[in-house]
Design a protein around this motif. Structure first.
Motif, mmCIF file in Angstrom:
data_model
loop_
_atom_site.group_PDB
_atom_site.id
_atom_site.type_symbol
_atom_site.label_atom_id
_atom_site.label_comp_id
_atom_site.label_asym_id
_atom_site.label_seq_id
_atom_site.Cartn_x
_atom_site.Cartn_y
_atom_site.Cartn_z
ATOM 1 N N PHE A 277 0.808 -1.084 -0.152
ATOM 2 C CA PHE A 277 0.098 -0.115 -0.057
ATOM 3 C C PHE A 277 0.798 1.219 0.171
ATOM 4 N N HIS B 161 4.416 1.294 22.271
ATOM 5 C CA HIS B 161 4.635 0.973 21.096
ATOM 6 C C HIS B 161 3.713 1.219 20.267
ATOM 7 N N TYR C 226 10.043 -1.758 16.135
ATOM 8 C CA TYR C 226 8.557 -1.578 15.786
ATOM 9 C C TYR C 226 8.159 -0.448 14.510
ATOM 10 N N LEU D 112 -3.654 -10.135 3.098
ATOM 11 C CA LEU D 112 -2.754 -11.067 3.679
ATOM 12 C C LEU D 112 -3.591 -12.345 3.863
ATOM 13 N N GLN E 226 -5.539 -0.329 8.025
ATOM 14 C CA GLN E 226 -5.009 -1.785 8.891
ATOM 15 C C GLN E 226 -5.895 -2.946 8.543
ATOM 16 N N GLN F 235 6.835 2.526 14.234
ATOM 17 C CA GLN F 235 7.293 3.799 14.371
ATOM 18 C C GLN F 235 8.595 4.054 14.651
ATOM 19 N N ILE G 105 2.457 -12.947 11.214
ATOM 20 C CA ILE G 105 1.308 -12.948 11.792
ATOM 21 C C ILE G 105 0.344 -13.681 10.904
ATOM 22 N N ALA G 106 0.347 -13.374 9.499
ATOM 23 C CA ALA G 106 -0.376 -14.119 8.738
ATOM 24 C C ALA G 106 -0.002 -15.598 8.577
ATOM 25 N N MET H 171 -6.326 -12.942 5.763
ATOM 26 C CA MET H 171 -7.284 -13.305 7.043
ATOM 27 C C MET H 171 -8.525 -12.682 6.696
ATOM 28 N N ARG I 210 6.520 -8.533 4.322
ATOM 29 C CA ARG I 210 5.165 -9.091 4.737
ATOM 30 C C ARG I 210 4.145 -9.723 3.760
ATOM 31 N N ALA I 211 4.148 -9.043 2.616
ATOM 32 C CA ALA I 211 3.285 -9.652 1.599
ATOM 33 C C ALA I 211 4.046 -10.673 0.632
ATOM 34 N N ASN J 274 0.734 0.738 5.842
ATOM 35 C CA ASN J 274 -0.118 -0.076 6.590
ATOM 36 C C ASN J 274 0.478 -1.276 7.390
ATOM 37 N N LEU J 275 1.675 -1.098 7.947
ATOM 38 C CA LEU J 275 2.098 -1.827 8.982
ATOM 39 C C LEU J 275 1.366 -1.968 10.324
ATOM 40 N N PHE J 276 1.319 -3.163 10.934
ATOM 41 C CA PHE J 276 0.480 -3.158 11.892
ATOM 42 C C PHE J 276 1.460 -2.486 13.298
ATOM 43 N N PRO J 277 0.883 -1.345 13.898
ATOM 44 C CA PRO J 277 1.838 -0.785 14.862
ATOM 45 C C PRO J 277 1.937 -1.479 16.049
ATOM 46 N N HIS J 278 1.272 -2.454 16.508
ATOM 47 C CA HIS J 278 1.499 -3.057 17.628
ATOM 48 C C HIS J 278 2.315 -4.169 17.547
ATOM 49 N N ARG K 196 -5.808 -0.521 23.289
ATOM 50 C CA ARG K 196 -4.951 0.288 23.970
ATOM 51 C C ARG K 196 -5.810 1.755 23.951
#
Lengths: 243, 235
Positions: free
Chosen positions: A85, B232, A135, B140, B133, A137, A102-103, B142, A151-152, A89-93, B158
């Protein structure tokens, strides 16, 4: 062999008709570049290919599966279509490694250590093996986008869609992302780029599509379309973006 | 002040009841709220309608009235239902009087009430997560529910810690309303003391201070949790 087949694709947002009848065949292994002015519908076309946008009318076949059909298992199909993208759109957590695994863990049901091994290999491939625990950020835009590409790739998709992957980057970071994508073009994967990087398009594209006002106006091999465009709108667009 | 000093343990027993009710109710409230919040965002119209009715009713009517409905109304309904079944179907037996414990009524009323507020907090939290998100998660492979569970909710949680903390503190204070149905929580203990000693200023001021100690403790705890979770997540 054709991997993506689009016929009569229309997409409207309310009264706004963004795609007005697109026909497109993408061959397996092809590197396709889509260019055009903003608002021409090129991102929307790309997002229809994995059904992040639902088509208003028309058909989209991926490897023989009709994506617009009600009973199609879209998550299953999307495993084979990676997407990168504009805004990463990375997952910040999640840290870089976890973004990649994760996938693999949740969708593919892979073992944790195996997923992590693959993640590290991919981070190495995009030149970020030292950022495995960082992370999003804590990463620059260019680094974030490279993690997003990794990731993709982790899902080992058959097709990768790039939606203006360098448009949100500071100029000095564009090069590193282009370099990673250039590396991918040497592999057999089918790649579709929506981009404003004309030099890159010229260099890696097997075929270039010029879109305007929701239609494919012209398509050709890069050497032809960039040096000798036949359509007046293509000419005027290229004269504005090529310096 | 001797009256107060000698009766601090007595008041603290009430404070423990206050805390117990608040903690149990907020736990159920979070569970109910999760369903209510997701229900409000459901693509299913009926689910959305039911969730909206629930939230509107419990946010739009006084908590005191809700307490009275649960404490006095539910047993009546239950009794009439039993009697109805007995007369028409010969099932069970006719019930003349039923009662619900004041503690249970408190838990039910506060859980339902806080579920409605927490639901709105969750809804706002979920909606505050950028559209990209969910798109990244879907791209991916999901499913929508996996993207909710692994990507959206962990981030939303959070963000809702501060408003959830506020909701908990508000609820803790609202438990004082339970004096009307005789639950021996902190304020009720104060009232009983006062009827014995008639020192309203000293007694109710002490009650107020005990509430204050509890609410301040929790707001500090919320601040701490917020800082820890925030490490984070700066986007």
């Amino acid at each position: 062999m054709t991997i993506i087949k689009v016929r009569g694709l229309h997409k409207s947002f309310g009264h706004l008709e963004v795609l007005r009848g697109i026909d497109l065949d993408v061959a397996e292994g092809e590197k396709l570049v889509i260019i055009g002015p903003s608002g021409s519908g090129k991102s929307t076309l790309l997002r229809c290919l994995n059904q992040l946008e639902e088509a208003t009318a028309g058909s989209i076949e991926f490897d023989g599966t009709e994506l617009t059909a009600r009973k199609t298992d879209l998550p299953k199909v999307r495993e084979h279509i990676g997407m990168v993208f504009q805004s990463f759109n990375l997952f910040p957590h999640k840290n870089a490694t976890e973004n990649i695994t994760i996938a693999l863990l949740k969708v593919k049901g892979m073992e944790k250590h195996e997923a992590e091994r693959r993640a590290l290999a991919l981070l190495d491939k995009v030149g970020l093996s030292d950022k495995a625990g960082s992370y999003p950020q804590e990463l620059s835009g260019g680094q974030q986008q490279r993690v997003a590409i990794a990731r993709a790739l982790a899902m080992q998709p058959r097709v990768m869609l790039f939606d203006e992957p360098t448009s949100a980057l500071d100029p000095e970071m564009v090069g590193e992302v282009l370099e990673v994508m250039r590396g991918l073009t040497r592999e057999g994967m089918t790649l579709i780029f929506v981009t404003h990087e004309m030099k890159f398009a010229q260099e890696v594209g097997d075929r270039v599509i010029f879109m305007d006002e929701g239609l494919i106006v012209e398509e050709d091999i890069p050497s032809q379309i960039f040096t000798n465009p036949t359509n007046a709108r293509t000419r005027s667009f290229l004269s504005r973006v090529m310096k | 002040m001797d009256v107060v000093w000698h009766n601090i343990p007595y008041l603290l027993i009430g404070a423990v009841t206050t805390l117990k009710i608040s903690l149990i109710a907020v736990t159920f409230g979070i569970i109910l709220g999760l369903f209510a919040g997701m229900g409000r965002l459901s693509s299913n119209k009926l689910v959305r309608f039911l969730a909206t009715c629930y939230v509107d009713f419990f946010r739009g009517t006084p908590l005191l009235v809700q307490i009275l409905i649960v404490y006095f109304g539910l047993p009546q309904l239950y009794g009439q239902g039993q009697t109805f079944l007995f007369i028409h179907f010969g099932v069970g037996h006719a019930v003349t009087t039923t009662q619900i414990s004041d503690f249970l009524a408190a838990i039910i009323a506060f859980s339902l009430n806080s579920g409605a507020y927490v639901g709105e907090i969750f809804r706002a939290g979920i909606q505050s997560i950028e559209k990209g998100q969910r798109e990244a998660a879907l791209s991916l492979g999901m499913t929508p529910s996996q993207s909710m569970r692994y990507v959206i909710l962990p981030q939303a949680f959070r963000r809702v810690v501060p408003p959830l903390g506020n909701e908990f503190i508000a609820m803790l204070k609202d438990t004082a309303l339970l004096t009307v149905i005789g639950v021996e929580e902190l304020l009720r203990k104060g009232e009983i003391l006062n009827s014995n000693y008639f020192k309203p200023f000293q007694i109710f001021l002490s009650v107020a201070f005990i509430y204050l100690i509890m609410t301040l403790t929790f707001s500090r705890f919320v601040d701490y949790t917020e800082r820890r979770l925030g490490v984070h997540d700066h986007n």
